[in-house]
Structures are given as structure tokens and as C-alpha cells.
Design a protein around this motif. Structure first.
Motif, short mmCIF file in Angstrom:
data_model
loop_
_atom_site.label_atom_id
_atom_site.label_comp_id
_atom_site.label_asym_id
_atom_site.label_seq_id
_atom_site.Cartn_x
_atom_site.Cartn_y
_atom_site.Cartn_z
N ARG A 176 13.23 53.95 19.04
CA ARG A 176 14.32 54.44 18.18
C ARG A 176 15.35 53.35 17.95
N ALA A 177 15.63 52.58 18.98
CA ALA A 177 16.59 51.47 18.84
C ALA A 177 16.08 50.43 17.85
N ILE A 178 14.77 50.20 17.87
CA ILE A 178 14.18 49.24 16.92
C ILE A 178 14.33 49.75 15.49
N TYR A 179 14.06 51.03 15.28
CA TYR A 179 14.18 51.58 13.93
C TYR A 179 15.62 51.62 13.46
N HIS A 187 21.66 45.22 7.86
CA HIS A 187 21.43 46.51 7.20
C HIS A 187 21.14 47.65 8.18
N GLY A 188 21.19 47.35 9.45
CA GLY A 188 20.91 48.38 10.45
C GLY A 188 21.92 48.32 11.59
N CYS A 237 4.94 48.98 15.11
CA CYS A 237 6.14 49.02 15.94
C CYS A 237 6.28 47.74 16.74
N ALA A 238 5.19 47.33 17.38
CA ALA A 238 5.22 46.11 18.19
C ALA A 238 5.54 44.90 17.32
N LYS A 239 4.98 44.89 16.10
CA LYS A 239 5.21 43.77 15.20
C LYS A 239 6.67 43.67 14.82
N ARG A 240 7.30 44.83 14.51
CA ARG A 240 8.72 44.82 14.14
C ARG A 240 9.57 44.33 15.31
N CYS A 241 9.24 44.82 16.50
CA CYS A 241 9.98 44.42 17.69
C CYS A 241 9.88 42.91 17.90
N GLY A 293 17.10 49.39 10.04
CA GLY A 293 17.91 49.96 8.97
C GLY A 293 17.12 50.72 7.93
N LYS A 294 17.82 51.19 6.92
CA LYS A 294 17.24 52.05 5.90
C LYS A 294 16.54 51.29 4.79
N TYR A 295 16.59 49.95 4.84
CA TYR A 295 16.00 49.17 3.76
C TYR A 295 14.60 48.66 4.08
N THR A 296 13.99 49.18 5.14
CA THR A 296 12.64 48.76 5.49
C THR A 296 11.64 49.29 4.47
#
Length: 225
Positions: free
Chosen positions: A161-164, A93-94, A4-8, A168-171
Motif C-alpha cells: 500500500r505504501a508503494i502504491y 505525484h504521490g 509490484c516488485a518491479k515498481r518497488c 500516485g494517481k498518475y501511474t
């Protein structure tokens, strides 16, 4: 938590890198005057000497940043709607609107409803050239939505949730509906040292410094400008 932290961080790094490329790209064909040029705008930034003293940028670098900021934001300020439109371009995509809202609040240090050049400079100064503690404190403030000095599970859930939504759906791998809750639970298990249901700044910094993934992500900022 690490994922999660990495995506953020990747999102924030991508945004800062894009801002930098945008600014320097618009400046390559222009000669930057030695004087601090100011056009007729709604907001005029503080003097360069003051900003130079407050930030980690040189006067020349501030001139570059201001010229680019002025080119993209002729009024001298960026409101939240414009900020969301800019940020959304990097995540086609998100839905980046929620995360951009939280990020806008973090840049808008005076909570004035707009980002001025000074806000922009001070945030970049921390993200690009600040100490580890300064970068982590800025990130903590991003998660501390109500500015009470603590990160609650509710606040962390909103951000995650905002990060996800933004990713988007293509992760890959595909994200499950309950993944945000799992990450928040893991976050608090690791960071809430005294088990009081909230995370303090000291707990946040200590836990992040113990996480190699988070520390590596912070290093991505160091040589941008």
C-alpha cells in the motif's frame, strides 16, 4: 507480484541513482584530498580502513561518498523527517512518506532513529555491489517490519500500500483500490511454500531467484558506482 516488485525496485533504484548523482555532482568541482577530511559534526564516522574492510568500496570511493554525505548532511546524521523530504522529491505525484518510513528503518540498521554515514555506506555496499543473496536479504529485511524473521500478509500489505501511495494517481495503467490485496495474495501463493501463512528468508530468496523480473531489477544496481 512481478509488477509490484518491479515498481518497488524501480523506486529504490531511482533513489540510489539520485543519491549517486547528487554526491558525484557536488564533488566534480572539488579536489578530494588523500586524507580523510572530517569537519566539526555531531557524528564522526568510523575510520576509513575499517569501513573499507566491511564494505565493497575502496578508500578513495569512501572519501567521495563521505564528502558528498557531509555536504548534504553537515551534522553527520540524517533523521527520518529529512529522509522523507529527500525521498518525496523523487515521487512528486504521490505520497512517499509511508514507504520512506520503511526504507529509513532498513537503512537505520542500529534502529537509533537516524542514519549515520556508516549505515549509508553499508546499505549502498549491499545494494550496489553485494551478492544476489545479500541484496535479497536486505530487501527481505525491508518487508520484515517487526524484525521477527518472517514476512506476514499484514506486513506485505503495509509495504505494498505504501508503494502504491508513493506511485500516485498518475501511474499507467491506473491502479484499482483492491490491487494491493491482489498482489499480496499472489505473493503468498507463490512464496509461502509450506502454506503456514508467513514467508521465511529462504522462501523469499528461492522465489525471487525463480522470478526473471526481480532478478533483472537487481542487476540495475551493479554499475551505478
Amino acid at each position: 507480484m512481478a509488477g509490484c516488485a518491479k515498481r518497488c525496485k524501480q523506486g529504490l533504484v531511482k533513489f540510489v541513482l539520485s543519491l549517486h548523482k547528487l554526491i558525484t555532482g557536488t564533488l566534480k568541482q572539488d579536489k578530494i584530498d588523500d586524507d580523510f577530511e572530517l569537519s566539526v559534526v555531531c557524528h564522526r564516522p568510523e575510520g576509513l580502513d575499517k569501513l573499507e574492510a566491511q564494505s565493497n568500496f575502496s578508500k578513495r570511493e569512501l572519501q567521495v561518498l563521505y564528502r558528498g554525505f557531509k555536504n548534504e548532511c553537515p551534522s553527520g546524521v540524517v533523521n527520518e523527517d529529512t529522509f522523507k523530504q529527500i525521498y518525496a522529491q523523487f515521487f512528486p505525484h504521490g505520497d512517499a512518506s509511508s514507504y520512506a518510513h520503511y526504507l529509513f528503518d532498513a537503512f537505520d540498521s542500529a534502529h537509533s532513529g537516524s542514519i549515520k554515514f556508516e549505515d549509508f555506506v553499508m546499505a549502498l555496499s549491499i545494494l550496489l555491489r553485494g551478492s544476489v543473496r545479500e541484496k535479497l536479504t536486505w530487501t527481505f529485511n525491508l518487508y520484515d517490519i517487526n524484525r521477527d524473521g518472517y514476512i506476514s500478509k499484514e506486513e506485505m500489505t503495509d509495504i505494498v500500500r505504501a508503494i502504491y501511495d508513493m506511485m500516485g494517481k498518475y501511474t499507467y495503467p491506473a491502479l484499482k483500490t483492491d490491487t494491493p490485496k491482489q498482489h499480496v495474495d499472489a505473493f503468498f501463493q507463490k512464496m509461502d511454500k509450506n502454506r503456514d501463512g508467513v514467508v521465511t528468508l529462504d522462501e523469499f530468496i528461492l522465489s525471487c531467484q525463480e522470478d526473471e523480473n526481480i532478478m533483472r531489477s537487481l542487476q540495475l544496481f551493479e554499475n551505478v558506482i
